[in-house]
Every structure is written in structure tokens, then in C-alpha cells.
Design a protein around this motif. Structure first.
Motif, short mmCIF file in Angstrom:
data_model
loop_
_atom_site.label_atom_id
_atom_site.label_comp_id
_atom_site.label_asym_id
_atom_site.label_seq_id
_atom_site.Cartn_x
_atom_site.Cartn_y
_atom_site.Cartn_z
N LEU A 116 37.32 46.20 47.31
CA LEU A 116 37.27 47.46 46.58
C LEU A 116 37.28 47.17 45.09
O LEU A 116 38.05 46.34 44.62
CB LEU A 116 38.49 48.31 46.96
CG LEU A 116 38.59 49.73 46.39
CD1 LEU A 116 37.47 50.61 46.94
CD2 LEU A 116 39.94 50.33 46.74
N ALA A 117 36.39 47.83 44.35
CA ALA A 117 36.30 47.61 42.90
C ALA A 117 36.43 48.95 42.18
O ALA A 117 35.88 49.96 42.62
CB ALA A 117 34.96 46.96 42.54
N ALA A 118 37.15 48.93 41.06
CA ALA A 118 37.29 50.11 40.21
C ALA A 118 37.06 49.71 38.76
O ALA A 118 37.55 48.65 38.33
CB ALA A 118 38.66 50.75 40.38
N ASN A 166 43.08 40.81 42.84
CA ASN A 166 44.26 40.72 43.70
C ASN A 166 43.85 40.65 45.16
O ASN A 166 42.87 41.28 45.57
CB ASN A 166 45.17 41.93 43.46
CG ASN A 166 46.54 41.75 44.10
OD1 ASN A 166 47.12 40.66 44.06
ND2 ASN A 166 47.05 42.80 44.70
N VAL A 167 44.60 39.89 45.92
CA VAL A 167 44.36 39.75 47.36
C VAL A 167 45.55 40.32 48.10
O VAL A 167 46.70 39.94 47.83
CB VAL A 167 44.15 38.28 47.76
CG1 VAL A 167 43.94 38.15 49.27
CG2 VAL A 167 42.96 37.68 47.03
N ALA A 168 45.30 41.25 49.02
CA ALA A 168 46.40 41.85 49.79
C ALA A 168 47.05 40.78 50.68
O ALA A 168 46.35 39.92 51.23
CB ALA A 168 45.86 43.00 50.64
N PRO A 169 48.38 40.82 50.84
CA PRO A 169 49.07 39.82 51.67
C PRO A 169 48.57 39.80 53.11
O PRO A 169 48.61 38.77 53.77
CB PRO A 169 50.53 40.26 51.60
CG PRO A 169 50.64 41.10 50.37
CD PRO A 169 49.31 41.76 50.22
N ILE A 228 41.00 42.66 47.33
CA ILE A 228 40.52 42.19 48.62
C ILE A 228 41.47 42.67 49.70
O ILE A 228 42.67 42.39 49.67
CB ILE A 228 40.43 40.64 48.66
CG1 ILE A 228 39.35 40.14 47.70
CG2 ILE A 228 40.15 40.15 50.08
CD1 ILE A 228 37.93 40.43 48.11
N PHE A 229 40.94 43.43 50.67
CA PHE A 229 41.76 43.92 51.78
C PHE A 229 41.67 43.02 53.01
O PHE A 229 42.59 42.99 53.82
CB PHE A 229 41.33 45.34 52.17
CG PHE A 229 41.66 46.37 51.13
CD1 PHE A 229 42.97 46.78 50.94
CD2 PHE A 229 40.68 46.91 50.32
CE1 PHE A 229 43.29 47.71 49.97
CE2 PHE A 229 40.99 47.84 49.35
CZ PHE A 229 42.29 48.25 49.18
N GLN A 230 40.54 42.36 53.14
CA GLN A 230 40.37 41.43 54.26
C GLN A 230 39.49 40.29 53.80
O GLN A 230 38.44 40.52 53.18
CB GLN A 230 39.74 42.16 55.47
CG GLN A 230 39.73 41.32 56.74
CD GLN A 230 39.39 42.15 57.97
OE1 GLN A 230 39.67 43.34 58.03
NE2 GLN A 230 38.77 41.52 58.95
N ASN A 231 39.92 39.07 54.07
CA ASN A 231 39.20 37.90 53.61
C ASN A 231 38.69 37.09 54.79
O ASN A 231 39.46 36.46 55.50
CB ASN A 231 40.11 37.03 52.72
CG ASN A 231 39.39 35.80 52.20
OD1 ASN A 231 38.16 35.70 52.26
ND2 ASN A 231 40.14 34.86 51.67
N CYS A 268 33.31 40.08 45.56
CA CYS A 268 33.87 40.68 44.34
C CYS A 268 32.78 40.97 43.31
O CYS A 268 32.77 42.04 42.69
CB CYS A 268 34.92 39.75 43.74
SG CYS A 268 36.47 39.69 44.65
N ILE A 269 31.88 40.03 43.12
CA ILE A 269 30.81 40.20 42.13
C ILE A 269 29.89 41.35 42.54
O ILE A 269 29.53 42.21 41.72
CB ILE A 269 30.02 38.90 41.95
CG1 ILE A 269 30.89 37.84 41.27
CG2 ILE A 269 28.73 39.14 41.15
CD1 ILE A 269 30.28 36.46 41.22
N ASN A 270 29.54 41.42 43.81
CA ASN A 270 28.65 42.49 44.28
C ASN A 270 29.33 43.86 44.19
O ASN A 270 28.70 44.86 43.81
CB ASN A 270 28.21 42.21 45.71
CG ASN A 270 27.35 40.95 45.82
OD1 ASN A 270 26.63 40.61 44.88
ND2 ASN A 270 27.42 40.27 46.94
N ALA A 271 30.63 43.91 44.51
CA ALA A 271 31.37 45.17 44.40
C ALA A 271 31.49 45.59 42.94
O ALA A 271 31.34 46.78 42.60
CB ALA A 271 32.76 45.03 45.04
N ALA A 272 31.77 44.63 42.05
CA ALA A 272 31.90 44.94 40.63
C ALA A 272 30.58 45.45 40.05
O ALA A 272 30.57 46.38 39.22
CB ALA A 272 32.35 43.69 39.87
#
Length: 244
Positions: free
Chosen positions: A49-51, A76-79, A126-129, A137-141
């Protein structure tokens, strides 16, 4: 798992793809009403997810640049994003490294000179890796920046490729990355073919570099078609609502 087991004798990978196949991509924009621009992307089982906020006033005046906008990236990466269940803060060394890669990727592409003494913030979660974290990340950004209406020279589309048992493979998943597969991430500007990021952390034989780079570039062009289709569809939807 050995590299030989990552590709079957029939030429199929662990998730059923051919060597030159991308994972399924699902993407959408305008997922946050509070952000100036936002986007969500799934590449296989990797979910990002990107904002984007800005251009806006610089948070710390000492950081203001007289001739251009300051680009700030927080990653950030979700635990719960992977089986490790490892909590990683945004100040973690790896997180800062990924954020730096993304900032360096977009700095030459965003027309920052149009917004002097301002700041553009890109937040990535990142919610799922399941592999391909940097490219997702680059594509979402990219989509979030377009959604925010921030002027850029072109889309920035990223894709990874690697080499399994001397065969170039596209868009590695987590299992393939975990098997010490040499991996190269490429980000390009599709209209000109210019490379804005080339990142590799593992060793790759020089004889394979050209073929792996070419495959990653082809993947970038395929991803561009998907992202462009999503942006155009969203724009048509907005136009139809304005004309209603």
C-alpha cells in the motif's frame, strides 16, 4: 531446497509459472480519501500500500531546498507479512536501505524543480511479503504519485529477474529468493527505456547478466501495460462522475 528442484523437468516453477512469466498483478488507486494520492498493488502474494502527501510545507525548515522539492520516503513491513513474525521498525537498517533505493529511483523522475521549498512524502507499507518487495513498492509508489497529480517524466516500472540452474527467470517469489537465487531488480522509464534503478545484492555470473537484465526489462514493460491500464480506467471513471 536446491535450485534443481525450483524448476521441474517440464520447465515449470514451484508456483506453476514458466521462466518468463510474471505473477498475477492486481492494482487500484485512490484507496485513501485523506491522502493526496494512494495506491494498492498485489504482485502474486506480495501486497503493498502506498500513500503520497504533498507537495506541502517542509517539516523542518533547515531541510528546505531553494531550487526543488524534498522527497521523503518511509517504508515499513508489517510484523505479520511473513512467516518470521519479526517486528521491523521504519528505522531498521534494511527498511532504511529500501527507502533510500526508492527515493533515489524517483528523484530524477519527479519534476521537483516545479515545487521549490516543499516536501513530497511517500509512505509504503508491506502487508504480505512473498518476494519482489522492492519492485512492488516502486510500482505502488508510481501509481500513488500519478494519483496525486505530481508531474513526472514518465511511469517508473520495476521488475526482478534471477537465474535458477543457469536459466533466467522472471519475477522471483519468496521461495526462489530464499534459495540463494541471484536476483536483479530493474526500474525503467518505459517510453525511453532509461534505467533509473539497477539493484543486485547477490552474485551473478557475468555471462548471465545481459540475459537476466533483458528479461527484467521485458517484465517492466509488461507491468507498465498493467499499471497504465489501471490509471486510464480510474481516470475514465472520474471523468464519467464529473460529467454525470
Amino acid at each position: 531446497m536446491s535450485r534443481l528442484e525450483l524448476i521441474t523437468p517440464e520447465g515449470l516453477r514451484v508456483d506453476g509459472r514458466r521462466a518468463n512469466e510474471l505473477r498475477k498483478i492486481t492494482a487500484k488507486t485512490s484507496v485513501f480519501s485523506q491522502a493526496d494520492g494512494s495506491a494498492y498493488i498485489e504482485q502474486g502474494n506480495t501486497k503493498c500500500l502506498a500513500a503520497v502527501y504533498g507537495p506541502r510545507e517542509v517539516r523542518h525548515r533547515m531541510q528546505a531546498l531553494a531550487d526543488r522539492s524534498l522527497i521523503n520516503v518511509e517504508f515499513n513491513v508489517a510484523p505479520f507479512s511473513s512467516s518470521e513474525r519479526k517486528k521491523r521498525s521504519k528505522n531498521d537498517k534494511r527498511s532504511l536501505e529500501v527507502a533510500a533505493f526508492i527515493r533515489q529511483t524517483f528523484e530524477p523522475v519527479i519534476l521537483t524543480s516545479q515545487f521549490p521549498k516543499t516536501q513530497i512524502d511517500i509512505y509504503l507499507q508491506i502487508f504480505q511479503n512473498d518476494g519482489g518487495l522492492l519492485q512492488s513498492c516502486i510500482n505502488a509508489a508510481t501509481m500513488a504519485l500519478v494519483d496525486a497529480g505530481i508531474p513526472m517524466l514518465d511511469y517508473v516500472c520495476a521488475c526482478s529477474a534471477g537465474c535458477i540452474d543457469k536459466e533466467p527467470v522472471l519475477d522471483l517469489n519468496n521461495l526462489e529468493e530464499s534459495a540463494d537465487t541471484p536476483e536483479l531488480t530493474v526500474a525503467i522509464l518505459p517510453r525511453t527505456g532509461k534505467v533509473t534503478l539497477l539493484e543486485m545484492e547477490s552474485r551473478l555470473h557475468v555471462d548471465k547478466l545481459a540475459s537476466v537484465t533483458e528479461l527484467a526489462t521485458e517484465g517492466c514493460m509488461q507491468i507498465h501495460k498493467v499499471l497504465d491500464g489501471v490509471i486510464r480506467q480510474n481516470t475514465e471513471h472520474l471523468m464519467s462522475r464529473l460529467n454525470a
